[in-house]
Enzyme design. Structure first.
Site, mmCIF file in Angstrom:
data_model
loop_
_atom_site.group_PDB
_atom_site.id
_atom_site.type_symbol
_atom_site.label_atom_id
_atom_site.label_comp_id
_atom_site.label_asym_id
_atom_site.label_seq_id
_atom_site.Cartn_x
_atom_site.Cartn_y
_atom_site.Cartn_z
ATOM 1 N N LYS A 44 0.843 -1.203 0.000
ATOM 2 C CA LYS A 44 0.000 0.000 0.000
ATOM 3 C C LYS A 44 0.879 1.254 0.000
ATOM 4 O O LYS A 44 2.074 1.185 0.312
ATOM 5 C CB LYS A 44 -0.914 -0.025 1.225
ATOM 6 C CG LYS A 44 -0.171 -0.033 2.565
ATOM 7 C CD LYS A 44 -1.093 -0.441 3.710
ATOM 8 C CE LYS A 44 -0.340 -0.436 5.041
ATOM 9 N NZ LYS A 44 -1.124 -1.056 6.125
ATOM 10 N N ARG A 143 -10.910 -0.545 14.542
ATOM 11 C CA ARG A 143 -10.552 0.230 13.362
ATOM 12 C C ARG A 143 -11.346 -0.305 12.171
ATOM 13 O O ARG A 143 -12.294 0.295 11.726
ATOM 14 C CB ARG A 143 -9.035 0.129 13.161
ATOM 15 C CG ARG A 143 -8.485 1.120 12.197
ATOM 16 C CD ARG A 143 -6.975 1.022 12.072
ATOM 17 N NE ARG A 143 -6.532 -0.172 11.364
ATOM 18 C CZ ARG A 143 -5.334 -0.297 10.810
ATOM 19 N NH1 ARG A 143 -4.449 0.680 10.894
ATOM 20 N NH2 ARG A 143 -4.989 -1.401 10.176
ATOM 21 N N TYR A 263 16.580 28.697 11.820
ATOM 22 C CA TYR A 263 15.438 29.477 12.284
ATOM 23 C C TYR A 263 15.279 29.388 13.797
ATOM 24 O O TYR A 263 15.438 28.316 14.387
ATOM 25 C CB TYR A 263 14.143 28.945 11.661
ATOM 26 C CG TYR A 263 13.927 29.346 10.223
ATOM 27 C CD1 TYR A 263 13.801 30.671 9.848
ATOM 28 C CD2 TYR A 263 13.818 28.366 9.241
ATOM 29 C CE1 TYR A 263 13.573 31.017 8.526
ATOM 30 C CE2 TYR A 263 13.585 28.699 7.917
ATOM 31 C CZ TYR A 263 13.467 30.038 7.572
ATOM 32 O OH TYR A 263 13.241 30.372 6.268
ATOM 33 N N MET A 313 12.525 23.998 5.176
ATOM 34 C CA MET A 313 11.808 23.281 4.124
ATOM 35 C C MET A 313 12.768 22.523 3.200
ATOM 36 O O MET A 313 12.505 21.386 2.809
ATOM 37 C CB MET A 313 10.969 24.258 3.295
ATOM 38 C CG MET A 313 10.098 23.551 2.261
ATOM 39 S SD MET A 313 9.165 24.683 1.237
ATOM 40 C CE MET A 313 8.032 25.404 2.413
#
Ligand SMILES: *Cc1c(COP(=O)(O)O)cnc(C)c1O
Length: 377
Positions: A44, A143, A263, A313
């Site tokens: 999957k 589930r 950052y 990023m």
């Protein structure tokens, strides 16, 4: 020949090398451990991000006859890749109104609810023939699957499972990666109690970590996913690593003690340091939440080189002060996952699991597939 990915090596920020021979070897290893149970393969989510078009044919060539995906469209694509022979199970079952497509592509839906059972029975009635499917039981994970009440309800009706040619009865373990967890045994017992109420069919309970719980969990079929792809290496020394992830050094700089990196100035150097900026960031699956943790290393090994500061990023910072200066140059690659930096360790350091790390890797890497058979054989 397997096609390499569309991103050329010389301009990518990082490279992802996927060892198809190791995937085939891992499948064979798990098939031996689980034998005589059949060993299926779960592919999957694009084979856990590694590329189902490359991975599935290798598994089929290794001898795998049953495959699992999560969604209808993944099943249609897999049927196209593998041709008519293998069984293709779709774990999420039938979205409303799509039953005819399952039949058209000879996909086996995993029937998870009374609604999905009825949907499949309607199609069987209109086709005037039984239709093959798997039936899933909820043994405690809450589930997917028929609840015990639904099973009892259907079993009391003579036509409860009419029209369904049961190919597999299955359930899924919530805590298989914790061998001592009491849920394992209670789920196994719940499964054994409910199974006689269903039409007779082979049974399956174990995914990757369930295989290592021992033979009483193997039943007729096991369904490994992550263990094929290198995410369970710590559970068995005979499983091989599959993925090598390398990030390219864009530039390296010296900073004095007291200077910061990245950052938010979250990393402040305690000593004069050398910092490499590596062109892999959270857009490449190096989750921002994992910033300031984990390590890279030189391709040949050596001391762990800490990932420092927040992850951006498109880049992350690596403290390379402890690497020999001659070993480093701009443009070279550092290993983020590799022979000296196992997937499970990299994931744990980033506060996640191998599954999430693999499926998050994305499509900016240069992808290279190492073929299953050594060249010239
Ligand atoms: C994803 C999944 C698997 C494979 O799980 P791994 O832990 O990756 O081996 C097997 N069965 C079901 C129902 C799944 O959802």
């Amino acid at each position: 020949m397997t096609p390499d990915g569309p991103v050329p090596a010389d301009r990518a920020g990082g490279s992802l090398t996927i060892d198809l021979g190791a995937i085939a070897a891992n499948w064979r290893t798990l098939a031996v451990v689980a034998g005589p149970a059949e060993c299926a393969a779960v592919v999957k989510a694009d084979a856990y991000g590694l590329g189902v078009a490359a991975v599935a044919p290798v598994l089929a060539a290794a001898g795998c006859r049953s495959f699992f995906v999560a969604q209808l469209d993944e099943g249609i694509a897999l049927r196209g890749l593998l041709g008519p022979a293998p069984s293709v199970f779709v774990l999420n079952g039938i979205p409303p109104g799509t039953a005819a497509e399952f039949d058209a592509h000879r996909l086996l839906p995993v029937l998870n609810s009374a609604t999905q059972v009825v949907e499949w029975q309607r199609l069987a009635t209109s086709r005037e023939r039984p239709l093959a499917a798997a039936i899933q039981l909820d043994t405690g994970m809450s589930r997917f699957g028929l609840s015990p009440d639904e099973v009892h309800g259907l079993a009391q009706r003579p036509d409860g499972f009419a029209g369904i040619a049961a190919r597999l009865v299955m359930s899924h373990l919530a805590c298989a990666d914790e061998p001592g967890h009491p849920a394992n045994e209670s789920q196994r017992e719940a499964f054994a109690r409910l199974r006689p109420l269903l039409p007779p069919a082979p049974a399956s309970l174990a995914a990757s970590f369930g295989i290592f719980l021992g033979p009483s969990y193997h039943l007729d079929m096991v369904r490994p996913g992550v263990a094929l792809f290198g995410g369970a290496a710590s559970h068995s020394p005979s499983l091989r690593p599959v993925v090598r992830l390398q990030g390219r050094i864009v530039q390296t700089r010296r900073i004095p003690a007291g200077a910061f990196v990245g950052y938010g100035a979250r990393f402040v150097a305690e000593r004069p340091s050398r910092i490499a900026t590596v062109a892999v960031g959270y857009a490449d699956g190096f989750l921002r939440a994992g910033g300031g943790q984990g390590a890279a290393c030189l391709p040949g090994g050596g001391p762990p080189l800490p990932i420092v500061g927040r992850i951006s990023m498109d880049c992350l910072g690596v403290d390379v002060t402890d690497a020999p200066e001659a070993a480093l140059q701009d443009g070279m690659a550092l290993d983020l996952i590799g022979p000296h930096r196992p997937l499970e360790d990299a994931a744990a350091a980033a506060g996640t699991i191998g599954y999430e790390m693999l499926t998050a890797l994305g499509h900016r890497y240069h992808r290279r597939y190492l073929p299953d058979a050594p060249p010239g054989r």
